[in-house]
Design a protein around this motif. Structure first.
Motif, PDB file in Angstrom:
ATOM      1  N   LEU A 218      77.433 -16.950   8.086  1.00 43.77           N
ATOM      2  CA  LEU A 218      77.113 -17.259   6.693  1.00 43.77           C
ATOM      3  C   LEU A 218      77.910 -18.451   6.154  1.00 43.77           C
ATOM      4  O   LEU A 218      77.682 -18.894   5.022  1.00 43.77           O
ATOM      5  N   GLY A 219      78.845 -18.951   6.967  1.00 41.50           N
ATOM      6  CA  GLY A 219      79.645 -20.101   6.546  1.00 41.50           C
ATOM      7  C   GLY A 219      80.810 -19.745   5.648  1.00 41.50           C
ATOM      8  O   GLY A 219      81.364 -20.623   4.972  1.00 41.50           O
ATOM      9  N   TYR A 220      81.220 -18.480   5.657  1.00 36.50           N
ATOM     10  CA  TYR A 220      82.265 -18.035   4.747  1.00 36.50           C
ATOM     11  C   TYR A 220      83.675 -18.140   5.336  1.00 36.50           C
ATOM     12  O   TYR A 220      84.653 -17.903   4.630  1.00 36.50           O
ATOM     13  N   LEU A 221      83.789 -18.454   6.626  1.00 37.63           N
ATOM     14  CA  LEU A 221      85.101 -18.500   7.269  1.00 37.63           C
ATOM     15  C   LEU A 221      85.468 -19.913   7.702  1.00 37.63           C
ATOM     16  O   LEU A 221      84.599 -20.697   8.105  1.00 37.63           O
ATOM     17  N   ALA A 222      86.755 -20.211   7.656  1.00 38.09           N
ATOM     18  CA  ALA A 222      87.255 -21.510   8.112  1.00 38.09           C
ATOM     19  C   ALA A 222      87.463 -21.468   9.625  1.00 38.09           C
ATOM     20  O   ALA A 222      88.070 -20.520  10.142  1.00 38.09           O
ATOM     21  N   PRO A 223      86.982 -22.469  10.366  1.00 32.35           N
ATOM     22  CA  PRO A 223      87.259 -22.533  11.804  1.00 32.35           C
ATOM     23  C   PRO A 223      88.761 -22.671  12.030  1.00 32.35           C
ATOM     24  O   PRO A 223      89.442 -23.404  11.305  1.00 32.35           O
ATOM     25  N   LEU A 224      89.276 -21.967  13.033  1.00 29.20           N
ATOM     26  CA  LEU A 224      90.722 -21.934  13.234  1.00 29.20           C
ATOM     27  C   LEU A 224      91.197 -22.728  14.452  1.00 29.20           C
ATOM     28  O   LEU A 224      92.405 -22.852  14.660  1.00 29.20           O
ATOM     29  N   ASP A 225      90.289 -23.242  15.236  1.00 31.77           N
ATOM     30  CA  ASP A 225      90.694 -24.026  16.405  1.00 31.77           C
ATOM     31  C   ASP A 225      91.534 -25.222  15.964  1.00 31.77           C
ATOM     32  O   ASP A 225      91.162 -25.960  15.048  1.00 31.77           O
TER      33      ASP A 225
ATOM     34  N   ALA B  51      81.711 -12.068  -3.124  1.00 27.03           N
ATOM     35  CA  ALA B  51      82.664 -13.017  -3.704  1.00 27.03           C
ATOM     36  C   ALA B  51      82.509 -14.399  -3.076  1.00 27.03           C
ATOM     37  O   ALA B  51      82.545 -15.422  -3.775  1.00 27.03           O
ATOM     38  N   ALA B  52      82.333 -14.434  -1.770  1.00 26.37           N
ATOM     39  CA  ALA B  52      82.186 -15.723  -1.083  1.00 26.37           C
ATOM     40  C   ALA B  52      80.899 -16.421  -1.489  1.00 26.37           C
ATOM     41  O   ALA B  52      80.873 -17.642  -1.681  1.00 26.37           O
ATOM     42  N   GLN B  53      79.836 -15.654  -1.618  1.00 27.82           N
ATOM     43  CA  GLN B  53      78.558 -16.243  -2.030  1.00 27.82           C
ATOM     44  C   GLN B  53      78.638 -16.816  -3.442  1.00 27.82           C
ATOM     45  O   GLN B  53      78.102 -17.884  -3.726  1.00 27.82           O
ATOM     46  N   ALA B  54      79.337 -16.086  -4.304  1.00 21.50           N
ATOM     47  CA  ALA B  54      79.478 -16.544  -5.685  1.00 21.50           C
ATOM     48  C   ALA B  54      80.482 -17.679  -5.826  1.00 21.50           C
ATOM     49  O   ALA B  54      80.505 -18.381  -6.835  1.00 21.50           O
ATOM     50  N   GLY B  55      81.329 -17.862  -4.798  1.00 25.03           N
ATOM     51  CA  GLY B  55      82.368 -18.879  -4.874  1.00 25.03           C
ATOM     52  C   GLY B  55      83.453 -18.532  -5.871  1.00 25.03           C
ATOM     53  O   GLY B  55      84.141 -19.406  -6.402  1.00 25.03           O
ATOM     54  N   ASP B  56      83.630 -17.227  -6.112  1.00 26.18           N
ATOM     55  CA  ASP B  56      84.594 -16.789  -7.114  1.00 26.18           C
ATOM     56  C   ASP B  56      85.149 -15.418  -6.727  1.00 26.18           C
ATOM     57  O   ASP B  56      84.389 -14.461  -6.591  1.00 26.18           O
TER      58      ASP B  56
ATOM     59  N   GLY C 258      88.562  -2.700  16.509  1.00 24.78           N
ATOM     60  CA  GLY C 258      89.760  -3.423  16.122  1.00 24.78           C
ATOM     61  C   GLY C 258      89.548  -4.220  14.852  1.00 24.78           C
ATOM     62  O   GLY C 258      88.501  -4.136  14.205  1.00 24.78           O
ATOM     63  N   HIS C 259      90.556  -4.991  14.502  1.00 24.28           N
ATOM     64  CA  HIS C 259      90.517  -5.804  13.292  1.00 24.28           C
ATOM     65  C   HIS C 259      91.067  -7.193  13.553  1.00 24.28           C
ATOM     66  O   HIS C 259      92.021  -7.369  14.318  1.00 24.28           O
ATOM     67  N   ASN C 260      90.438  -8.159  12.914  1.00 19.61           N
ATOM     68  CA  ASN C 260      90.861  -9.553  12.979  1.00 19.61           C
ATOM     69  C   ASN C 260      91.336 -10.013  11.611  1.00 19.61           C
ATOM     70  O   ASN C 260      90.978  -9.427  10.587  1.00 19.61           O
ATOM     71  N   LEU C 261      92.110 -11.080  11.579  1.00 15.92           N
ATOM     72  CA  LEU C 261      92.446 -11.738  10.325  1.00 15.92           C
ATOM     73  C   LEU C 261      91.690 -13.053  10.263  1.00 15.92           C
ATOM     74  O   LEU C 261      91.745 -13.861  11.205  1.00 15.92           O
ATOM     75  N   ALA C 262      90.960 -13.254   9.172  1.00 16.96           N
ATOM     76  CA  ALA C 262      90.144 -14.455   9.014  1.00 16.96           C
ATOM     77  C   ALA C 262      90.498 -15.158   7.713  1.00 16.96           C
ATOM     78  O   ALA C 262      90.924 -14.522   6.745  1.00 16.96           O
ATOM     79  N   VAL C 263      90.292 -16.468   7.690  1.00 14.23           N
ATOM     80  CA  VAL C 263      90.618 -17.287   6.517  1.00 14.23           C
ATOM     81  C   VAL C 263      89.323 -17.718   5.825  1.00 14.23           C
ATOM     82  O   VAL C 263      88.396 -18.220   6.466  1.00 14.23           O
ATOM     83  N   TYR C 264      89.269 -17.520   4.535  1.00 15.79           N
ATOM     84  CA  TYR C 264      88.102 -17.895   3.733  1.00 15.79           C
ATOM     85  C   TYR C 264      87.946 -19.410   3.723  1.00 15.79           C
ATOM     86  O   TYR C 264      88.895 -20.150   3.479  1.00 15.79           O
ATOM     87  N   ALA C 265      86.721 -19.870   3.963  1.00 14.48           N
ATOM     88  CA  ALA C 265      86.460 -21.308   4.034  1.00 14.48           C
ATOM     89  C   ALA C 265      86.744 -22.010   2.713  1.00 14.48           C
ATOM     90  O   ALA C 265      87.067 -23.200   2.696  1.00 14.48           O
ATOM     91  N   GLY C 266      86.646 -21.284   1.598  1.00 15.26           N
ATOM     92  CA  GLY C 266      86.867 -21.886   0.292  1.00 15.26           C
ATOM     93  C   GLY C 266      88.287 -21.756  -0.219  1.00 15.26           C
ATOM     94  O   GLY C 266      88.559 -22.062  -1.391  1.00 15.26           O
ATOM     95  N   SER C 267      89.206 -21.323   0.629  1.00 15.29           N
ATOM     96  CA  SER C 267      90.601 -21.177   0.203  1.00 15.29           C
ATOM     97  C   SER C 267      91.174 -22.509  -0.277  1.00 15.29           C
ATOM     98  O   SER C 267      90.923 -23.555   0.324  1.00 15.29           O
ATOM     99  N   LYS C 268      91.973 -22.447  -1.359  1.00 15.33           N
ATOM    100  CA  LYS C 268      92.636 -23.638  -1.865  1.00 15.33           C
ATOM    101  C   LYS C 268      94.033 -23.810  -1.270  1.00 15.33           C
ATOM    102  O   LYS C 268      94.765 -24.725  -1.650  1.00 15.33           O
ATOM    103  N   ASN C 269      94.383 -22.918  -0.366  1.00 20.36           N
ATOM    104  CA  ASN C 269      95.706 -22.998   0.256  1.00 20.36           C
ATOM    105  C   ASN C 269      95.584 -22.705   1.747  1.00 20.36           C
ATOM    106  O   ASN C 269      96.123 -21.724   2.249  1.00 20.36           O
ATOM    107  N   LEU C 270      94.879 -23.561   2.432  1.00 20.93           N
ATOM    108  CA  LEU C 270      94.589 -23.335   3.845  1.00 20.93           C
ATOM    109  C   LEU C 270      95.842 -23.337   4.706  1.00 20.93           C
ATOM    110  O   LEU C 270      95.999 -22.484   5.587  1.00 20.93           O
TER     111      LEU C 270
END
Length: 422
Positions: free
Chosen positions: A111-118, A87-92, A307-319
């Motif tokens: 792969l550049g699919y996640l938004a940096p959170l710092d 989905a991230a590669q397709a941008g959809d 374990g598990h992490n929560l990550a934000v998609y770099a292409g999110s429209k609601n960061l």
């Protein structure tokens, strides 16, 4: 990788088909000082137990931010990594937030699919997180996820069966064989169910013999060293001498049913399996469930850090809303709820002081286990190391290859995967 997926695949597939993803939905706004819009969250937790709690927590975020709509989608754990990549590669179709297994995080970040959170709201009070939990969230000196739960593995055992056989929890592989024989003699039951279709369950044996998959520091493949051969040999012997029964497919379901129904006295598992285990007829009295460290090998007692992490998609429209959602779901209160209702281990130090965590015997047992657990290599290819290992691990347990050949074949596959590694 660590839990059964077959029972949840159809449910999640229908949910995915029916649910629009947040990154394609209305854009959130913070212009009025209030969060709004849609946040789509892909949760990869177990259907029927964990998912109910996490969905309820997500609803709490909506109450706190009434103009934000959280679209909850449960995606089968075994499918989520590739679904997100595609989905991230397709941008959809990618979600705003994904519950990422720890090994996926550096892969997605690379792969550049996640938004940096710092510097974002997602990392509120970040000094409160356990250091070992934070390690998997970093890639090239940036933070790409927030740790939600941390875990490791232990031996789950049936206390009544142990009492009938007059045995105690085994401390070593030699003890394990002795205990299993006594259980067989006294009860007619097999000692251990050793899951044979998931190499994550092999790691404790690998670490116990002093081995590892790779050495990321020196960029060296180590699975085919003598320690790796010893580990393959150790698991093969457990099956060959009748200490353990195993499988080549559907291992999660086979293992859980065998343990819950009293067909075996022990299984190797983690805190994520507790809620499911307690639904079994052998554990209607939850005090019948015992947990002990994984038996030590010839070199050490070792269990993998998961374990598990929560990550934000770099292409999110609601960061902004996505950052706030991640912070809420990894807050002290949210982690305390997960500890109390699911026996999952918090990643925040202060959450262990909350009553819910203090009252959980499982959390109390696994906390020191987690503190000494072996870190996996936090490299982009980390998640890809398991498939070659799975093939050879299963072949060893089912008598299709030798430990020596399995170690060599796995090492050869790793060197093809990891370019320029020794």
């Amino acid at each position: 990788m660590r839990r059964g997926i077959t029972a949840t695949a159809l449910v999640a597939a229908l949910a995915l088909a029916a649910t629009a993803c947040g990154s394609d939905d209305e854009t959130g706004s913070k212009s009025s000082g209030e969060l709004s819009g849609t946040v789509t969250w892909w949760d990869t937790s177990s259907v029927g137990s964990e998912d109910k709690v996490f969905k309820k927590l997500a609803e709490g975020f909506e109450k706190k931010h009434p103009k934000v709509d959280v679209k909850y989608v449960n995606v089968p754990f075994g499918e989520a990594q590739n679904k997100f990549k595609n989905a991230a590669q397709a941008g959809d179709g990618a979600p705003d937030v994904i519950r990422s297994e720890v090994a996926w995080t550096p892969d997605f970040a690379n792969l550049g699919y996640l938004a940096p959170l710092d510097g974002t709201a997602a990392l509120k009070n970040q000094d409160d997180f356990l250091k070992q939990a934070v390690a998997s969230t970093k890639y090239e000196d940036k933070t790409y996820a927030v740790p939600q739960v941390i875990d490791s593995m232990g031996v789950f055992y049936n206390k009544k069966m142990f009492k009938e056989a007059g045995v105690e929890a085994p401390a070593s592989l030699a003890d394990l064989k002795t205990v299993a024989k006594k259980i067989k003699d006294k009860t007619g039951k097999t000692g251990l169910y050793l899951r044979g279709d998931d190499p994550y369950y092999f790691l404790s044996f690998l670490y116990g013999e002093g081995g590892d998959m790779v050495d990321a520091g020196s960029k060296s493949v180590t699975i085919d060293k003598p320690e790796g051969v010893k580990a393959f040999t150790a698991v093969k012997e457990l099956v060959d001498d009748g200490t353990a029964k195993t499988d080549a497919s559907d291992g999660w379901e086979n293992m859980m049913q065998a343990f819950k129904n009293g067909d075996v006295a022990m299984m190797i598992n983690g805190p994520w399996a507790v809620a499911d285990t307690l639904t079994g007829k052998e554990f209607t009295d939850k005090d019948n469930l015992g947990v002990a460290p994984v038996p030590a090998g010839s070199a050490a007692q070792g269990a993998p850090q998961g374990g598990h992490n929560l990550a934000v998609y770099a292409g999110s429209k609601n960061l902004d809303a996505s950052y706030a959602f991640v912070e809420y779901m990894t807050s002290v209160d949210s982690q305390a709820t997960a500890a109390g209702e699911l026996n999952l281990l918090p990643t925040r130090t202060s959450a262990y002081a909350k009553k819910e965590a203090v009252d959980s015997e499982i959390v109390g047992f696994f906390k020191p286990v987690v503190e000494t657990a072996v870190e996996r290599p936090w490299i982009p290819e980390g998640g890809s190391l398991f498939e070659p290992l799975r093939i050879e691990y299963t072949k060893v347990l089912t008598g299709q290859t030798t430990p020596e050949k399995a170690a060599k074949a796995t090492g050869d596959s790793y060197r093809k995967l990891l370019k320029d590694w020794k």
